[in-house]
Design an enzyme around this catalytic site. Structure first.
Site, PDB file in Angstrom:
ATOM      1  N   TYR A 229       0.764  -1.161   0.069  1.00  0.00           N
ATOM      2  CA  TYR A 229      -0.016   0.055   0.079  1.00  0.00           C
ATOM      3  C   TYR A 229       0.813   1.369   0.136  1.00  0.00           C
ATOM      4  O   TYR A 229       1.137   1.951   0.980  1.00  0.00           O
ATOM      5  CB  TYR A 229      -0.943  -0.090   1.130  1.00  0.00           C
ATOM      6  CG  TYR A 229      -1.678   1.306   1.284  1.00  0.00           C
ATOM      7  CD1 TYR A 229      -2.806   1.436   0.195  1.00  0.00           C
ATOM      8  CD2 TYR A 229      -1.659   2.170   2.253  1.00  0.00           C
ATOM      9  CE1 TYR A 229      -3.500   2.567   0.511  1.00  0.00           C
ATOM     10  CE2 TYR A 229      -2.278   3.305   2.324  1.00  0.00           C
ATOM     11  CZ  TYR A 229      -3.336   3.446   1.307  1.00  0.00           C
ATOM     12  OH  TYR A 229      -4.208   4.399   1.359  1.00  0.00           O
TER      13      TYR A 229
ATOM     14  N   TRP B 163       2.511   3.767   1.008  1.00  0.00           N
ATOM     15  CA  TRP B 163       3.172   4.575   1.614  1.00  0.00           C
ATOM     16  C   TRP B 163       4.555   4.105   2.246  1.00  0.00           C
ATOM     17  O   TRP B 163       4.506   3.671   3.376  1.00  0.00           O
ATOM     18  CB  TRP B 163       2.283   5.357   2.955  1.00  0.00           C
ATOM     19  CG  TRP B 163       1.297   6.169   2.865  1.00  0.00           C
ATOM     20  CD1 TRP B 163      -0.047   6.052   2.396  1.00  0.00           C
ATOM     21  CD2 TRP B 163       1.579   7.621   2.338  1.00  0.00           C
ATOM     22  NE1 TRP B 163      -0.624   7.205   2.161  1.00  0.00           N
ATOM     23  CE2 TRP B 163       0.459   8.347   1.940  1.00  0.00           C
ATOM     24  CE3 TRP B 163       2.871   8.419   2.296  1.00  0.00           C
ATOM     25  CZ2 TRP B 163       0.404   9.518   1.704  1.00  0.00           C
ATOM     26  CZ3 TRP B 163       2.566   9.655   2.087  1.00  0.00           C
ATOM     27  CH2 TRP B 163       1.391  10.238   1.754  1.00  0.00           C
TER      28      TRP B 163
END
Length: 771
Positions: free
Chosen positions: A111, A113
């Protein structure tokens, strides 16, 4: 001798000061007018305390492989293995699952980040690797913003208005006379930007708005979602009711005959249906100030007066990303568009509607028009995905159907999860439900620098280095620079860069040459920069420095678009500049949604009570808002100085209105327990007049630390949040739709961070030898 090492992170561009292999200080980018204090916490990455220092395998999985009991995840000890063995285990699992169950049974859960670096971007590299060996199941959209882009793709034809390409803030600061801020426009959230950022501009634009005397109306349960010096009028609305206020404003304008009928006729479709809804032709409820007041808790006279002003002045509506992280989260984005269309100023300087200003550092700033550097994920081998917030649903319900953007699809039977760069035990809702779902896959691989809660619940853990231990470059579509990221220190332990890990894995899977294309780390950095440089010159006549000059200097400016007015060409001639929608116009009444018949996403903007809200709450319930913290990004650098400054007694702080605190016998600084049917956690009370009555605020990002009794002791709000979709159309997360109870909790002196370290040490302890 001190070395100044150019670098970049999600919190900005800076230089790391290194002496004798140690980080001694951080200096902000000279061209950044408002650098984030979080950059001073990056030295935390160089500490070994929470770092994954060597490849590890869960003992039960190592003995039984895919037949092991998933309930052991997060409880059993880990066993250290050499890199070669760890990589072979990973490659073997990928081949086994693909051959036995098909590639859709491999979930690439990464994901985004992770490091802001474009070469060592773990999510892209994982998907690039798996696409070369037959594909994977991925995800679409993000936890931050999902329902909003989905409805805007349908009603505006794309999601540019919430990705930073609505009216830019320099245009708003110069032309707007009335600014209505739904949610936040805060330097707190504007500290961060995916992929890095050169300079932070939000504060400067807000000061220009204040100096011009623009009337600013701030609609939010939290007064400090706008800086105090903006001198905004604070309207403390009930959470999740912004849609009703927008509709009430639009209804007042229509009832008085002040709507822009010409704009609606030329530039929208389905407006008759929308106006009929506002009049109450179908449900008998006229959407006006009195009706909106009953839903929102705001005075009807204020709503009427604002409706008049919106059509008398150049008016801009801004809507935070946070508003669509809720049940029926599509509606505030669509209703704001409907209100702006009724006002009729879309496409004019300083008028219309825009989304996400301040939600990230670059949203609303002049935006890059060049080519952003980035590793290609390659050709998508199979068409298999889920909406990002439906992970637990996917794992618990293989073979069941779900809907998304009008399609009906099926959840795959996931046997292997490979997570590189991310922490779902921070991001996901209802973590106790996720914990049960997490037991189902046969194998879970986590690649991360840190022993996050997700890494602790893996079968195989691969130690990735952080950005300060490798070379890279940063840049994205919302940044005005590409920044060099020089290696500052040697990798800790046996950690390796994400590129090196996936390159070695690709070699074992027989796709090494296709993965690396003959380039090493510096070769890829140079290649990506040169692609951006060549495009800037070819497309815009913009001269960027040659690579060696850029690398030495540490940054290079890119071409940007300033004073941008969204949809100005469309407004001038909708026939020659149609939108990519079902009608070529702004959709206010949707034929597609009418055909789909979703009860939770009707064919026009509408108010629907959410699953949990203060309008139907018990007397002792509060509405929980779980927003982005001030001192970190999500769960990153949770133990850093900036993050610790906002903790009290080792825990996250729960903000409460003084009246709510007094009614519960809670004093400032007390330990409190928060609970509902989904879970419970502890926090430290912070009593604040800046919080509306009936509202509690607990920031996200505390490392998930459940105690033996099931109570989460560090203050992670996602043990409480509701794991339902925004709607059957958008399938976004609904984190901000959440009711809780709160009470004092005396006598619990456990230190959450020390507890986490103790639990981790037990999992990493070598087994005692027996004679």
């Amino acid at each position: 001798m001190i070395r100044r090492v150019p670098h970049c992170s999600h919190w900005g561009t800076f230089s790391i000061l290194v002496e004798d292999g140690r980080i001694v200080d951080v200096e902000p980018f000279a061209d950044d007018p408002a650098p984030s204090p979080i950059i001073h916490s990056v030295a935390e990455w160089a500490k070994p305390d929470r770092r994954v220092l060597r490849p590890m395998v869960r003992d039960g999985w190592l003995r039984s492989r895919e037949t092991s009991d998933g309930a052991g995840r997060g409880n059993e000890r880990f066993v250290a293995v050499p890199w070669d063995e760890a990589l072979e285990l990973v490659a073997t699992e990928i081949r086994r699952v693909a051959a036995t169950h098909g590639n859709a049974s491999i979930f690439a859960g990464s994901y985004g980040w992770t490091s802001c670096g474009r070469v060592h971007h773990a999510s892209s590299l994982l998907k690039r690797t798996l696409n070369l060996v037959g594909g994977f199941t991925g995800h679409v959209d993000t936890y931050s913003i999902a329902a909003g882009p989905v409805i805007l793709r349908h009603t505006l034809g794309d999601e540019q208005a919430c990705g930073g390409q609505a009216n830019t803030l320099d245009s708003i600061a110069a032309h707007s006379e009335t600014l209505v801020v739904f949610g936040a426009m805060s330097p707190r959230t504007a500290q961060t930007e995916a992929g890095g950022i050169g300079a932070h501009h939000l504060e400067g634009y807000l000061r220009r708005i204040a100096e011009r005397g623009v009337r600013v109306v701030h609609v939010s349960p939290l007064r400090d979602d706008l800086p105090e010096w903006v001198n905004a009028e604070w309207w403390p609305i009930r959470p999740n009711t912004d849609t009703a206020l927008m509709l009430g404003l639009a209804g007042e304008i229509v009832a008085d005959g002040r709507h822009d009928a010409d704009f609606l006729a030329r530039c929208t479709s389905g407006s008759d249906e929308f106006l009929a809804y506002l009049r109450g032709d179908v449900d008998g409820l006229r959407k006006d100030a009195a009706w909106a007041s009953g839903v929102t808790g705001l005075p009807a006279d204020q709503i009427r007066a604002l409706a008049t002003r919106l059509v008398q002045t150049r008016s801009m509506l801004t809507v935070s990303w946070a508003l669509q992280r809720a049940h029926h989260g599509e509606q505030p984005f669509w209703a704001a568009l409907g209100l702006a269309a009724v006002i009729g100023q879309i496409g004019l300087p300083g008028g219309g509607a825009g989304y996400g200003y301040g939600s990230l550092g670059g949203v609303g700033a002049p935006f890059a028009i060049g080519k952003s550097p980035g590793m290609s994920q390659g050709h998508k081998a199979i068409d298999s995905f889920i909406p990002v917030a439906r992970i637990s649903d996917m794992l618990l319900n293989p073979g069941e159907s779900f809907t998304y953007q009008g399609e009906t699809r099926t959840y795959p039977d996931v046997r292997l999860v490979y997570w590189a760069g991310g922490n779902p035990f921070h991001h996901h809702q209802d973590l106790n439900r996720l914990s049960k779902a997490w037991q189902r896959p046969e194998t879970i691989i986590v690649q991360d620098p840190m022993w996050t809660a997700t890494a602790r619940r893996a079968d195989i853990v691969l130690p990735a280095s952080t950005s300060i231990e490798r070379n890279d470059l940063a840049g994205n579509k919302r940044s005005d620079v590409i920044a060099a990221m020089h290696r500052a220190i040697d990798p800790l332990g046996q950690s390796r860069s994400d590129f090196d890990i996936f390159n070695a894995l690709a070699e074992r899977l027989g796709v090494g040459p296709a993965f690396n294309e003959g380039r090493d780390e510096m070769g890829w950095i140079r290649h990506l920069y040169d692609e951006s440089r060549d495009y800037a010159l070819r497309a815009h006549g913009f001269q960027m420095p040659e690579f060696d000059s850029f690398w030495e200097r540490g940054h290079a400016s890119v071409p940007v678009k300033r004073d941008h007015v969204y949809l100005d060409q469309f407004r001038a001639d909708p026939d020659r500049n149609p939108l990519d929608t079902e009608s070529g116009r702004i959709v206010l009444g949707s034929q597609t949604l009418a055909r789909l018949g979703h009860a939770d996403c009707p064919s026009h903007p509408a108010w629907m009570p959410p699953a949990e809200w203060l309008g139907e709450a018990a007397p002792d319930e509060l509405h929980l808002i779980s927003h982005q913290p001030r001192g970190r990004l999500h769960s990153q650098l949770e133990s850093g100085e900036s993050s610790l400054t906002d903790r009290r007694n080792g825990r996250e702080q729960l903000r409460l209105n003084p009246g709510d605190a007094e009614a519960r016998g809670i004093r400032d600084g007390d330990t409190v327990r928060l609970w509902n049917t989904r879970g419970a956690c502890l926090a430290t009370a912070s009593v604040s007049e800046d919080t509306a009555r009936g509202v509690a605020v607990l920031p996200t990002g505390a490392w998930f630390t459940p105690a033996d009794d099931g109570t989460e002791i560090s203050g992670n709000p996602n043990v409480l949040t509701l794991d339902i979709p925004s709607s059957a159309f958008g399938q976004g997360c609904a984190a901000h739709t959440c009711l809780i109870r709160v009470a004092p909790h005396a006598g619990d002196n456990r230190d959450p961070m020390q507890t986490y370290q103790t639990q981790l040490a037990e999992m990493l302890a070598e087994p005692e030898e027996t004679s």
